[in-house]
Scaffold this active site. Structure first.
Site, mmCIF file in Angstrom:
data_model
loop_
_atom_site.group_PDB
_atom_site.id
_atom_site.type_symbol
_atom_site.label_atom_id
_atom_site.label_comp_id
_atom_site.label_asym_id
_atom_site.label_seq_id
_atom_site.Cartn_x
_atom_site.Cartn_y
_atom_site.Cartn_z
ATOM 1 N N ARG A 549 -2.896 3.970 1.830
ATOM 2 C CA ARG A 549 -2.587 4.944 2.870
ATOM 3 C C ARG A 549 -1.880 6.171 2.316
ATOM 4 O O ARG A 549 -1.101 6.057 1.368
ATOM 5 C CB ARG A 549 -1.676 4.309 3.926
ATOM 6 C CG ARG A 549 -2.459 3.646 5.018
ATOM 7 C CD ARG A 549 -1.553 2.974 5.995
ATOM 8 N NE ARG A 549 -0.819 1.894 5.343
ATOM 9 C CZ ARG A 549 -0.210 0.941 6.020
ATOM 10 N NH1 ARG A 549 -0.216 0.951 7.334
ATOM 11 N NH2 ARG A 549 0.416 -0.007 5.385
ATOM 12 N N SER A 610 2.759 -1.262 -5.115
ATOM 13 C CA SER A 610 3.135 -2.678 -4.940
ATOM 14 C C SER A 610 2.674 -3.554 -6.097
ATOM 15 O O SER A 610 1.887 -4.486 -5.908
ATOM 16 C CB SER A 610 2.555 -3.190 -3.629
ATOM 17 O OG SER A 610 2.861 -2.290 -2.617
ATOM 18 N N ASP A 664 6.639 -2.376 -2.517
ATOM 19 C CA ASP A 664 6.475 -2.556 -1.056
ATOM 20 C C ASP A 664 7.595 -3.399 -0.441
ATOM 21 O O ASP A 664 7.986 -3.182 0.709
ATOM 22 C CB ASP A 664 5.089 -3.126 -0.701
ATOM 23 C CG ASP A 664 4.741 -4.406 -1.438
ATOM 24 O OD1 ASP A 664 5.532 -4.841 -2.301
ATOM 25 O OD2 ASP A 664 3.657 -4.975 -1.156
HETATM 26 C C1 BG6 Z 1 2.924 -3.177 4.107
HETATM 27 C C2 BG6 Z 1 2.735 -2.113 3.087
HETATM 28 O O1 BG6 Z 1 4.279 -3.121 4.299
HETATM 29 O O2 BG6 Z 1 2.641 -4.511 3.725
HETATM 30 C C3 BG6 Z 1 1.705 -2.450 2.021
HETATM 31 O O3 BG6 Z 1 2.623 -0.889 3.688
HETATM 32 C C4 BG6 Z 1 2.019 -3.808 1.537
HETATM 33 O O4 BG6 Z 1 1.708 -1.511 0.992
HETATM 34 C C5 BG6 Z 1 1.695 -4.692 2.689
HETATM 35 O O5 BG6 Z 1 1.458 -4.133 0.324
HETATM 36 C C6 BG6 Z 1 1.567 -6.097 2.363
HETATM 37 O O6 BG6 Z 1 0.616 -6.558 3.226
HETATM 38 P P1 BG6 Z 1 -0.932 -6.731 2.930
HETATM 39 O O7 BG6 Z 1 -1.272 -7.868 3.812
HETATM 40 O O8 BG6 Z 1 -1.578 -5.479 3.332
HETATM 41 O O9 BG6 Z 1 -1.069 -7.052 1.482
HETATM 42 C C1 GLC Z 2 2.294 -8.654 -5.952
HETATM 43 C C2 GLC Z 2 2.953 -7.536 -6.707
HETATM 44 C C3 GLC Z 2 4.272 -7.198 -6.089
HETATM 45 C C4 GLC Z 2 4.136 -6.944 -4.615
HETATM 46 C C5 GLC Z 2 3.489 -8.126 -3.960
HETATM 47 C C6 GLC Z 2 3.293 -7.920 -2.497
HETATM 48 O O1 GLC Z 2 3.030 -9.793 -6.146
HETATM 49 O O2 GLC Z 2 3.083 -7.887 -8.055
HETATM 50 O O3 GLC Z 2 4.815 -6.079 -6.718
HETATM 51 O O4 GLC Z 2 5.374 -6.699 -4.060
HETATM 52 O O5 GLC Z 2 2.246 -8.382 -4.554
HETATM 53 O O6 GLC Z 2 2.435 -6.896 -2.207
#
Ligand code: BG6
Ligand code: GLC
Ligand code: GLC
Length: 924
Positions: A549, A610, A664
């Site tokens: 996003r 993340s 994240d």
């Molecule tokens: C959200 C974030 O908070 O949750 C994402 O905006 C994050 O970047 C995500 O990785 C985790 O959820 P998912 O299910 O989209 O991997």
């Molecule tokens: C993976 C990444 C970590 C992130 C998590 C959740 O474990 O290594 O950095 O926070 O996924 O998205």
């Protein structure tokens, strides 16, 4: 019409003996006989009315519409198909309740070869009257005793004895081996059994007895045993009809018509329990004064009134009441009665059959009645025979009306005008009474001429059919055991979870000290959660979850405004070159700026990235390793902010001011912290899983400074990569790990997060198929396909509001053709996998909050945890299982879970805002 007292006496009548006044004149006599016997005549219209009313009652009950206890019950029997003929093995069968106060034990051998029968061995036991009317325990102990006696007399291999229990009373079945007695019928009245599971009562008694180890595998109504044991010539036999002590029928109904079942395909056997049919409008006119008297003197007055006109327990009794009445009116036996004639039960069913016989009947009448202390006159024998005939004819006609209702029901449910069907018949009334059968057959033809019905007598009283059902149940039970064995390693106990918590604590401590540990405990350079005073416009990127996003975040006094746009990252880009990936990201930013009219502005940018990064400052993050299916080349070991800035340069004409890089988990904690200052932990359970929390700076060796706090990105997904989770890892986890793009890495994540749970489920399903437990052992192409099982399916399948049939639809959409048994097992697999995931996650949270509590030297800690991620948010039970586990493992912490509403982008903007504020301060 005159009424008859409870013992068949009229008021003022002497108990015994002969009338004082003279006998009636012959002309009056024939009128009186006529009047008496006429009561048993049933017209065709009446039979049709009974047929229609019974059909209506059946259809109402199928729909589950509140029906008074007095109508038919339509009880599902959990028998889903007529036999294949391939069932084989040796089975013990125990029959209780079909034929009077007796009990039968059989040893049945199924050869698995169609048409090849081995004669069963059997033994009959008479149940003493005090047991029939005693306690349930007495009855079941007696049954267990008979089983032992039988096995002593017929030695068989005393290993793995499997028993089918034919229990012929109305029962609510909830499985092939679970059945609750609704009410006793047919002269039984043992206390403490109604409302109880009769299978359990039998199991308990066998255990009390202790002589043999017998597994009670299935419970079956006698009608079902009769239907299942039948070997028809052409086509399957789909109706079982019993006229024994009582009467009842079962038939194969379309499952979708049975509201009580969560099933929409195939057929299922329903026991009608028509003995309790009792519609006064249609039965009232055919009930005689004798029927009313019989009902009153029975053990269950007012109940089973239809059965009391047909069942073998009652036919002799009706004959007795009529004979006694005719004697008292001076028409029979010279107007004399006898003590035997006046006592209940003295004329048994077999006497009626004998007396009715056209060839030898008259002779039998003489001997039988003389034995009852009566002296016969010349014309008596013929009249007695007529009495027997009217009682039995009516019974057969009523039974035919009921059977006609079942046939009509089959026509309705199959939507067929004509029907060819085989009816398996069983019970002593059929066996002893040839005329009963012929009247029944004639009447059925009259009532449903369009049906071509063949009647097939059961050969060994249904024992074979019970064995058939037992064979199927045994196979299902073996499957269940295999399922349970397979899922057992997923069931973690408190001790195991505590061990995970302890190991996590140790790994945290080591990581913080800079020692080798599977937890990297990365400093984030975020030193404080927001205080709400942050203001301004910020750009944010959010990369690494389900969606990529780009966001515009406006922090104003009036609140936070977010505009965001989702872009896709094709797999070829995620796994291509680093340059391609970052160019794609910048293209998306440019597109967003153009759409939002932001081109040319250089807003501060926060980058939610993340993946595990070693940070040396807020705007510097060296990617340690890709996770979650990303694998772009030339990124690991490089500063991601630098890679982004390089891409911005390549794309000239864009100016971007990258201020902060944020995991994240941190974004989520900050975002929730904006609303709740107690939020000191961030948790993600989505594509991947991870957590961050506020640690005391003095504990973080990598960062200088002794006071204050810093947020630590734990990267707990890698927990166990040193092999410490080996004890909990199953062969399915190993398979999932081996097939991933990063084998040996992120072992904790691979047991918990959305990217992997579906794969674990798929591997378990493959195994269960290979051992023949699922999908009839047939491997499908679909199940071989990687990632076919999305986390989304787990969440949908486990949703409480979903009926099993919907579960099946979901799975069928995936190309898995399954039965309802399969659907239930798949559901259980999903539950086991997601439950373990939630518990492991809970053990991790417990370790973290306990650490925070201990850091602060608090007896009790109240802390909030900001959570995000599709699995956590969409799964119906995940969050409550996490909460429960944390409560159990960290009882001194009060943990409040806050779901992040705006994703981590908002948090990244907040981190950026704080950084800008601080930067301004230092400039001043
Ligand atoms: C959200 C974030 O908070 O949750 C994402 O905006 C994050 O970047 C995500 O990785 C985790 O959820 P998912 O299910 O989209 O991997
Ligand atoms: C993976 C990444 C970590 C992130 C998590 C959740 O474990 O290594 O950095 O926070 O996924 O998205
Ligand atoms: C009674 C029982 C029923 C049984 C029938 C024939 O009606 O309630 O379960 O099938 O007798 O034995």
């Amino acid at each position: 019409m005159e009424s008859i007292g409870p013992a068949g006496l009229q008021p003022g009548e002497r108990v015994l003996g002969c009338p004082q006044e003279g006998l009636p004149l012959p002309s009056d006599r024939s009128e009186l006989v006529q009047e008496c016997l006429q009561q048993f005549k049933v017209t065709r219209t009446q039979l049709q009315q009974i047929q229609a009313s019974l059909l209506d009652s059946m259809e109402q009950a199928l729909k589950g519409q509140a029906s008074p206890a007095s109508t038919v019950r339509m009880l599902p029997t959990y028998v889903g198909s007529t036999p294949h003929g391939t069932e084989q093995g040796n089975f013990l069968v125990l029959e209780l309740g079909a034929t009077g106060a007796s009990l039968r034990v059989l040893w049945v051998t199924l050869t698995g070869i169609k048409g090849h029968r081995v004669e069963p061995r059997s033994q009959e036991f008479v149940i003493p009257e005090e047991v029939v009317l005693g306690t349930g325990q007495q009855l079941f102990d007696f049954a267990a005793c008979c089983l032992s006696e039988f096995l002593d007399a017929h030695p068989v291999e005393n290993q793995g004895l499997q028993l089918g229990f034919s229990f012929s009373f109305p029962c609510h079945q909830t499985g092939l081996d679970r059945s609750t007695l609704i009410s006793w019928t047919k002269g039984f009245r043992c206390s403490g059994v109604e409302g109880q599971d009769v299978v359990q009562l039998l199991r308990d008694a066998i255990q009390r007895q202790g002589a043999y180890s017998i597994d009670v595998v299935a419970v079956v109504n006698d009608t079902v045993g009769t239907m299942m044991g039948c070997e028809p010539g052409t086509g399957p036999c789909e109706i079982g009809l019993i006229v024994d002590t009582g009467t009842n029928a079962c038939y194969m109904e379309e499952a979708r018509h049975v509201a009580a079942l969560d099933e929409d395909r195939g057929r299922t056997c329903v026991s009608i329990e028509w003995g309790s049919f009792d519609n006064d409008r249609v039965l009232g006119p055919v009930m005689t004064t004798f029927d009313h008297a019989l009902d009153q003197e029975s053990l269950n007055p007012g109940a089973q009134r239809f059965e009391k006109m047909i069942g073998g327990l009652y036919l002799g009794e009706l004959v007795r009441l009529v004979l006694a009445h005719l004697a008292r009116r001076g028409i029979l036996f010279g107007g004399c009665t006898s003590p035997a004639l006046l006592s209940q039960g003295s004329i048994r069913l077999e006497y009626v059959a004998m007396m009715e016989s056209p060839s030898t009947g008259a002779a039998h009448v003489h001997t039988i009645l003389q034995d009852l202390g009566l002296s016969l006159e010349a014309s008596d024998a013929e009249l007695v025979q007529r009495v027997c005939a009217v009682v039995c004819t009516r019974a057969a006609q009523l039974c035919a009306a009921a059977l006609a209702a079942v046939l009509t029901r089959l026509q309705h449910s199959r939507e067929q005008q004509t029907l060819q069907v085989a009816v398996a018949t069983g019970g002593q009334v059929f066996e002893r009474h040839p005329r009963f059968h012929s009247v029944l057959q004639e009447t059925v033809m009259l009532l449903v001429p369009e049906c071509d019905v063949s009647f097939i007598p059961s050969v060994d009283g249904g024992g074979r059919g019970v064995a058939m059902v037992t064979a199927v149940a045994a196979r299902l039970a073996a499957h269940r055991r295999l399922l349970e064995e397979t899922l057992a390693p997923f069931q973690l106990n408190t001790k195991q979870l505590e061990a995970v918590q302890v190991q996590m604590r140790e790994a945290m401590a080591k990581g913080l000290r800079g020692e080798t540990s599977s937890l990297r405990m990365l400093p984030t350079y975020v030193r404080a959660t927001p205080d709400g005073s942050e203001r301004g416009d910020f750009l944010a990127l959010d990369l690494g979850g389900t969606n990529f996003r780009v966001l515009l975040v406006r922090l104003t006094e009036g609140g936070v405004q977010i505009i965001n746009q989702v872009y896709s990252i094709p797999e070829c880009v995620a796994q291509g070159s680093g340059q391609q990936l970052f160019d794609h990201i910048v293209d998306c930013i440019v597109d967003f700026q153009q759409r939002q009219g932001l081109s040319g502005q250089s807003l501060p940018l926060g980058f939610t990235f993340s993946f595990p990064c070693k940070q040396v400052g807020l705007d510097q993050g060296i990617l340690l390793s890709w996770t979650k299916g990303f694998n772009a080349s030339d990124c690991e070991g490089h500063d991601v902010v630098h890679l982004l800035r390089e891409a911005i340069k390549r794309r000239q004409a864009v100016e971007l001011n990258v201020v902060a890089i944020v995991n994240d988990t941190v974004g989520t904690m900050m975002s929730c912290g904006y609303e709740d200052p107690r939020c000191e932990m961030g948790l993600i359970v989505g594509t991947g899983t991870n957590a961050c929390y506020m640690e005391e700076l003095q504990n973080v060796v990598d960062v200088a400074g002794e006071s204050g706090q810093m947020c630590i990105n734990m990267e707990w997904g890698a927990f166990g990569d040193d092999g410490s989770l080996g004890m909990l890892s199953t062969c399915f986890d190993t398979s999932v790990d081996q097939a991933s793009i990063n084998p040996g890495k992120q072992r904790f994540e691979k047991m918990i997060s959305g990217m992997y749970l579906g794969e674990i489920v798929r591997h378990i399903l493959l195994h269960l198929t290979s051992v023949g437990v699922l999908f009839r052992g047939q491997q499908t192409q679909c199940l071989q396909t990687r990632d076919i099982f999305k986390t989304k399916f787990l969440s949908e399948i486990e949703s409480d509001s979903l009926a099993l049939r919907q579960v099946r639809t979901i799975l069928e959409d995936l190309g898995l053709p399954l039965t309802s048994d399969d659907a239930l097992m798949v559901l259980e697999v999903c539950q086991a996998v997601s439950r373990r995931a939630a518990q492991l996650c809970g053990a991790g949270v417990a370790a973290v909050v306990e650490k925070i509590r201990e850091n602060r030297g608090l007896e009790e800690l109240t802390v909030s945890v900001g959570v995000d991620g599709t699995l956590y948010k969409l799964h119906p039970h995940f969050s409550s299982l996490v909460t429960a586990t944390v409560q159990e493992l960290a009882p001194r912490c009060k943990v409040i879970f806050l779901q992040s509403e705006d994703g981590s982008g908002k948090g990244a903007a907040l981190v950026t805002a704080v950084a800008c504020r601080l930067a301004q301060k230092t400039r001043v």
